[in-house]
Motif scaffolding. Structure first.
Motif, PDB file in Angstrom:
ATOM      1  N   SER A 337     -20.311  58.736 -22.089  1.00 22.82           N
ATOM      2  CA  SER A 337     -18.960  58.262 -21.764  1.00 22.82           C
ATOM      3  C   SER A 337     -17.914  59.341 -22.020  1.00 22.82           C
ATOM      4  CB  SER A 337     -18.620  57.014 -22.582  1.00 22.82           C
ATOM      5  OG  SER A 337     -19.519  55.960 -22.323  1.00 22.82           O
ATOM      6  N   ASP A 338     -18.149  60.177 -23.028  1.00 21.17           N
ATOM      7  CA  ASP A 338     -17.179  61.208 -23.394  1.00 21.17           C
ATOM      8  C   ASP A 338     -17.170  62.381 -22.423  1.00 21.17           C
ATOM      9  OD1 ASP A 338     -16.541  59.685 -25.604  1.00 21.17           O
ATOM     10  OD2 ASP A 338     -17.898  60.762 -26.955  1.00 21.17           O
ATOM     11  N   VAL A 339     -18.240  62.508 -21.617  1.00 23.55           N
ATOM     12  CA  VAL A 339     -18.322  63.679 -20.726  1.00 23.55           C
ATOM     13  C   VAL A 339     -18.425  63.288 -19.254  1.00 23.55           C
ATOM     14  CG1 VAL A 339     -19.415  65.062 -22.537  1.00 23.55           C
ATOM     15  CG2 VAL A 339     -20.852  63.817 -20.899  1.00 23.55           C
ATOM     16  N   ALA A 340     -18.431  62.001 -18.937  1.00 20.67           N
ATOM     17  CA  ALA A 340     -18.559  61.574 -17.538  1.00 20.67           C
ATOM     18  C   ALA A 340     -17.407  62.145 -16.718  1.00 20.67           C
ATOM     19  CB  ALA A 340     -18.576  60.049 -17.464  1.00 20.67           C
ATOM     20  N   ASN A 341     -17.737  62.848 -15.654  1.00 19.31           N
ATOM     21  CA  ASN A 341     -16.711  63.564 -14.889  1.00 19.31           C
ATOM     22  C   ASN A 341     -16.920  63.519 -13.385  1.00 19.31           C
ATOM     23  OD1 ASN A 341     -18.958  65.172 -14.609  1.00 19.31           O
ATOM     24  ND2 ASN A 341     -18.177  66.883 -15.830  1.00 19.31           N
ATOM     25  N   ILE A 342     -17.911  62.778 -12.918  1.00 19.80           N
ATOM     26  CA  ILE A 342     -18.236  62.811 -11.495  1.00 19.80           C
ATOM     27  C   ILE A 342     -17.127  62.188 -10.654  1.00 19.80           C
ATOM     28  CG2 ILE A 342     -19.841  61.977  -9.741  1.00 19.80           C
ATOM     29  CD1 ILE A 342     -22.073  62.193 -11.819  1.00 19.80           C
ATOM     30  N   ARG A 343     -16.675  61.014 -11.035  1.00 17.51           N
ATOM     31  CA  ARG A 343     -15.659  60.354 -10.209  1.00 17.51           C
ATOM     32  C   ARG A 343     -14.357  61.146 -10.153  1.00 17.51           C
ATOM     33  NH1 ARG A 343     -11.515  56.312 -10.134  1.00 17.51           N
ATOM     34  NH2 ARG A 343     -11.607  55.236  -8.107  1.00 17.51           N
ATOM     35  N   PRO A 344     -13.804  61.654 -11.273  1.00 19.37           N
ATOM     36  CA  PRO A 344     -12.579  62.463 -11.160  1.00 19.37           C
ATOM     37  C   PRO A 344     -12.756  63.680 -10.251  1.00 19.37           C
ATOM     38  CG  PRO A 344     -12.963  61.851 -13.440  1.00 19.37           C
ATOM     39  CD  PRO A 344     -14.185  61.436 -12.686  1.00 19.37           C
ATOM     40  N   PHE A 345     -13.937  64.283 -10.294  1.00 18.28           N
ATOM     41  CA  PHE A 345     -14.210  65.438  -9.439  1.00 18.28           C
ATOM     42  C   PHE A 345     -14.207  65.037  -7.964  1.00 18.28           C
ATOM     43  CE2 PHE A 345     -17.268  68.355  -7.369  1.00 18.28           C
ATOM     44  CZ  PHE A 345     -16.648  69.567  -7.639  1.00 18.28           C
ATOM     45  N   VAL A 346     -14.850  63.892  -7.662  1.00 21.16           N
ATOM     46  CA  VAL A 346     -14.880  63.415  -6.280  1.00 21.16           C
ATOM     47  C   VAL A 346     -13.491  63.026  -5.815  1.00 21.16           C
ATOM     48  CG1 VAL A 346     -15.802  61.628  -4.753  1.00 21.16           C
ATOM     49  CG2 VAL A 346     -17.277  62.650  -6.493  1.00 21.16           C
ATOM     50  N   MET A 347     -12.721  62.369  -6.676  1.00 23.50           N
ATOM     51  CA  MET A 347     -11.365  61.969  -6.321  1.00 23.50           C
ATOM     52  C   MET A 347     -10.493  63.180  -6.014  1.00 23.50           C
ATOM     53  SD  MET A 347     -10.990  58.626  -6.329  1.00 23.50           S
ATOM     54  CE  MET A 347      -9.229  58.383  -6.610  1.00 23.50           C
ATOM     55  N   VAL A 461     -14.142  56.001  -2.754  1.00 22.17           N
ATOM     56  CA  VAL A 461     -13.008  56.875  -2.425  1.00 22.17           C
ATOM     57  C   VAL A 461     -12.683  56.885  -0.937  1.00 22.17           C
ATOM     58  CG1 VAL A 461     -13.345  58.344  -4.434  1.00 22.17           C
ATOM     59  CG2 VAL A 461     -14.556  58.883  -2.326  1.00 22.17           C
ATOM     60  N   GLU A 462     -13.685  56.708  -0.088  1.00 21.83           N
ATOM     61  CA  GLU A 462     -13.427  56.678   1.349  1.00 21.83           C
ATOM     62  C   GLU A 462     -12.909  55.307   1.762  1.00 21.83           C
ATOM     63  OE1 GLU A 462     -13.678  58.942   3.800  1.00 21.83           O
ATOM     64  OE2 GLU A 462     -14.248  60.595   2.464  1.00 21.83           O
ATOM     65  N   ALA A 463     -11.933  55.272   2.650  1.00 21.64           N
ATOM     66  CA  ALA A 463     -11.333  54.012   3.070  1.00 21.64           C
ATOM     67  C   ALA A 463     -12.365  53.085   3.702  1.00 21.64           C
ATOM     68  CB  ALA A 463     -10.191  54.274   4.048  1.00 21.64           C
ATOM     69  N   TRP A 464     -13.257  53.649   4.526  1.00 18.65           N
ATOM     70  CA  TRP A 464     -14.260  52.806   5.169  1.00 18.65           C
ATOM     71  C   TRP A 464     -15.214  52.210   4.142  1.00 18.65           C
ATOM     72  CZ3 TRP A 464     -19.412  53.754   4.530  1.00 18.65           C
ATOM     73  CH2 TRP A 464     -19.766  55.034   4.058  1.00 18.65           C
ATOM     74  N   ALA A 465     -15.522  53.000   3.099  1.00 16.89           N
ATOM     75  CA  ALA A 465     -16.422  52.501   2.057  1.00 16.89           C
ATOM     76  C   ALA A 465     -15.750  51.399   1.248  1.00 16.89           C
ATOM     77  CB  ALA A 465     -16.843  53.643   1.148  1.00 16.89           C
ATOM     78  N   GLN A 466     -14.459  51.542   1.020  1.00 16.54           N
ATOM     79  CA  GLN A 466     -13.740  50.501   0.298  1.00 16.54           C
ATOM     80  C   GLN A 466     -13.749  49.195   1.087  1.00 16.54           C
ATOM     81  OE1 GLN A 466      -9.864  52.119  -0.431  1.00 16.54           O
ATOM     82  NE2 GLN A 466     -10.606  53.668  -1.884  1.00 16.54           N
ATOM     83  N   ARG A 467     -13.533  49.301   2.404  1.00 15.84           N
ATOM     84  CA  ARG A 467     -13.567  48.084   3.234  1.00 15.84           C
ATOM     85  C   ARG A 467     -14.964  47.474   3.244  1.00 15.84           C
ATOM     86  NH1 ARG A 467     -10.597  51.473   6.679  1.00 15.84           N
ATOM     87  NH2 ARG A 467     -12.445  51.779   7.995  1.00 15.84           N
ATOM     88  N   PHE A 468     -15.967  48.341   3.349  1.00 21.73           N
ATOM     89  CA  PHE A 468     -17.349  47.872   3.422  1.00 21.73           C
ATOM     90  C   PHE A 468     -17.748  47.128   2.162  1.00 21.73           C
ATOM     91  CE2 PHE A 468     -21.853  48.691   2.433  1.00 21.73           C
ATOM     92  CZ  PHE A 468     -22.445  48.079   3.515  1.00 21.73           C
ATOM     93  N   MET A 469     -17.380  47.678   0.994  1.00 23.76           N
ATOM     94  CA  MET A 469     -17.819  47.074  -0.269  1.00 23.76           C
ATOM     95  C   MET A 469     -16.898  45.970  -0.760  1.00 23.76           C
ATOM     96  SD  MET A 469     -19.643  50.167  -2.386  1.00 23.76           S
ATOM     97  CE  MET A 469     -18.617  51.536  -1.903  1.00 23.76           C
ATOM     98  N   HIS A 470     -15.805  45.742  -0.067  1.00 27.26           N
ATOM     99  CA  HIS A 470     -14.938  44.617  -0.420  1.00 27.26           C
ATOM    100  C   HIS A 470     -14.979  43.530   0.652  1.00 27.26           C
ATOM    101  CE1 HIS A 470     -13.337  47.598  -3.237  1.00 27.26           C
ATOM    102  NE2 HIS A 470     -12.864  46.573  -3.914  1.00 27.26           N
TER     103      HIS A 470
END
Length: 521
Positions: A337-347, A461-470
């Motif tokens: 948890s202290d080193v998780a960095n994948i999502r900020p990098f992708v964002m 992070v992608e708009a299409w992915a957000q629509r797909f998963m919601h």
């Protein structure tokens, strides 16, 4: 200076088998001194069926743990003592609220050594309770696995545990993949991060395939009525006949307070939420889970006072389950948890519009993890929700698992059955409304699982992915030919507003209003 990326070896985690032990679990404690324990678990099913388990355990000597040397021996001792403890509690005519010194004394010592609670955790029944049939074949193959100890001796019970074992083994190499992606983020190597995420998404789909194989050899009714009752914990078990929990009698007065009053302990039952694997995936990918019913924009910090007098955040079921993991595994999750960095990098990459393949690979991981949770909801519906609807209820204490196997009395004298796996009362209130099923954990199971699934797609992070998963599924009753008709074809539909509150393995165990359950990924 940034903390280092955790090394698996520092936490006893296998790069090949993940959170399963590096060395295979022992099938038998090597020191003959412990043969009495081994004899009990070897005859556990017969002792339960004959109602002789408690008498046999009461006559056992209190064995010292001094003869346990290697970690594998401590793990074996923990597993068999937990099976003995749960068989003792739930294997009589009614639940027993006192564990005798022959179990309590060594179990407390072993639990302290392994940094796990003295209760049948996921580690006791799954991680440390299997063997391969052929040592030259992988333990991620279901057909190559067998359990060491069960309560019922049934194929159904073995298969239920072994599906989790195979998933742990298959997911083991995926841990190193995500850690490698974290290291690549620090090196600003977007191409490596993308490659790791693509590989992870492909392998994650394998876990869903394994989960869906549960139905092959585990019947829902057998699981619900015969297996789950033995795996119940002692927390929130008033309706099951344990209003205060269980006394861990150490035989020296330590099981009583200074005033002579007995000291009760309460522990949650085994839960797949105690699996470090799925929690690791969430942490690495930046998935955050909120209290059930709380939306992303309305999350608030609420505290409640626990039984220990301290303040603890409410609805922290997932964090609470880390206390039921082996200590090293829980520390690993905290350090990740202290080193998780994948999502900020992708964002950051997505905002700059510099690397769309990276964003797509990340969203694919979230979509696959969300799909795994969808499959789990289907499993819970089949193995818990539907059987619970077919269970009759009555007021008062529930029957023990062994009682459920007794020949039924003549119909004219037969009481309404009450299953310990559910341990509920269902009645009509004064206002005429039917009360919700209240289970051993008091959990709104479906709400928890559905929200956890939905939260998995939120970091997309992608708009299409957000629509797909919601996206919202078909609402029953709207343009539905079967609306209002009790057809078998729509039997599996679960209304969004309907809740079944349950407890036990693959059910839910909570802290007051918190939620969760084994298989509650």
């Amino acid at each position: 200076m940034l903390p280092k990326i955790p090394a698996l070896a520092d936490y006893g985690i296998s790069p090949k088998h993940g959170f399963l032990p590096n060395e295979l679990p022992l099938t038998h404690l090597p020191d003959p001194y412990y043969n009495k324990w081994e004899a009990v678990v070897a005859n556990l099913q017969a002792l339960l069926l004959s109602r002789r388990l408690r008498g046999v355990v009461d006559r056992l000597p209190v064995l010292s743990t001094a003869g346990l040397e290697h970690d594998s021996e401590w793990r074996r001792a923990y597993s068999i003592l937990c099976f003995m403890a749960h068989a003792y509690i739930w294997g009589g005519d009614g639940p027993g609220d006192r564990l005798p010194p022959p179990i309590t004394v060594p179990l407390l010592a072993v639990s302290a050594r392994l940094e796990v609670p003295p209760v049948a955790t996921y580690a006791a029944v799954c991680l440390w309770n299997f063997k391969p049939l052929f040592t030259d074949e992988g333990v991620d193959q279901l057909e190559n696995l067998a359990t060491l100890t069960t309560f019922t001796g049934s194929i159904d019970e073995s298969w239920f545990y072994l599906v989790s074992v195979a998933m742990e083994a298959r997911g083991g190499p995926m841990i190193a993949i995500l850690l490698k992606a974290m290291a690549a983020v620090r090196a600003d190597d977007a191409e490596m991060v993308t490659a790791c995420l693509c590989t992870f998404a492909e392998r994650l789909d394998d876990l869903g395939e394994l989960l869906q194989r549960l139905h092959e050899r585990c019947e829902p009714t057998v699981f619900y009525h015969r297996i789950r009752p033995y795996l119940a914990g002692s927390k929130n078990m008033t309706d099951a006949g344990l209003p205060h929990g269980v006394i861990y009698d150490e035989g020296n007065g330590s099981g009583t307070a200074a005033a002579g009053e007995p000291v009760y302990r309460q522990y949650s039952g085994g839960s797949n939420a105690q699996s470090s694997l799925i929690q690791f995936f969430d942490i690495a990918l930046g998935v955050e889970h909120r209290p059930t019913g709380i939306k992303a924009a309305t999350t608030t910090t609420t505290t409640t006072t626990g039984t220990d007098g301290g303040a603890a955040s409410r609805h922290n079921f997932i964090l609470e389950m880390r206390k039921y993991m082996p200590g090293a595994h829980a520390r690993f999750l905290q350090d990740v948890s202290d080193v998780a960095n994948i999502r900020p990098f992708v964002m950051a990459s997505q905002a700059a519009g510099s690397n769309r393949p990276l964003s797509i690979a990340y969203d694919a991981c979230l979509a696959t993890l969300r799909a795994l949770r969808d499959k789990h909801i289907a499993v819970v519906t089949r193995y818990i929700v539907l059987p619970s609807r077919n269970t009759s209820h009555t007021r008062g204490r529930s029957q023990s698992p062994a009682t459920l196997r007794r020949p039924a009395p003549p119909m004219q004298h037969r009481p309404k059955a009450m299953n310990l796996a559910l341990a509920t009362t269902s009645s009509v209130s004064d206002g005429g409304a039917k009360k919700a099923l209240t289970g051993t954990g008091g959990t709104a199971l479906l709400s928890f699982l559905k929200q956890a699934r939905d939260e998995t797609g939120e970091p997309a992070v992608e708009a299409w992915a957000q629509r797909f998963m919601h996206r919202q599924g078909r609402v029953p009753g709207k343009n539905d030919f079967f609306h209002g008709k009790p057809a078998e074809s729509v039997k599996l539909e679960v209304a969004e507003h309907e809740e079944v509150k349950l407890g036990g393995l693959a059910g839910s165990w909570t802290l007051d209003n918190e939620v969760g359950g084994l298989c509650a990924f």
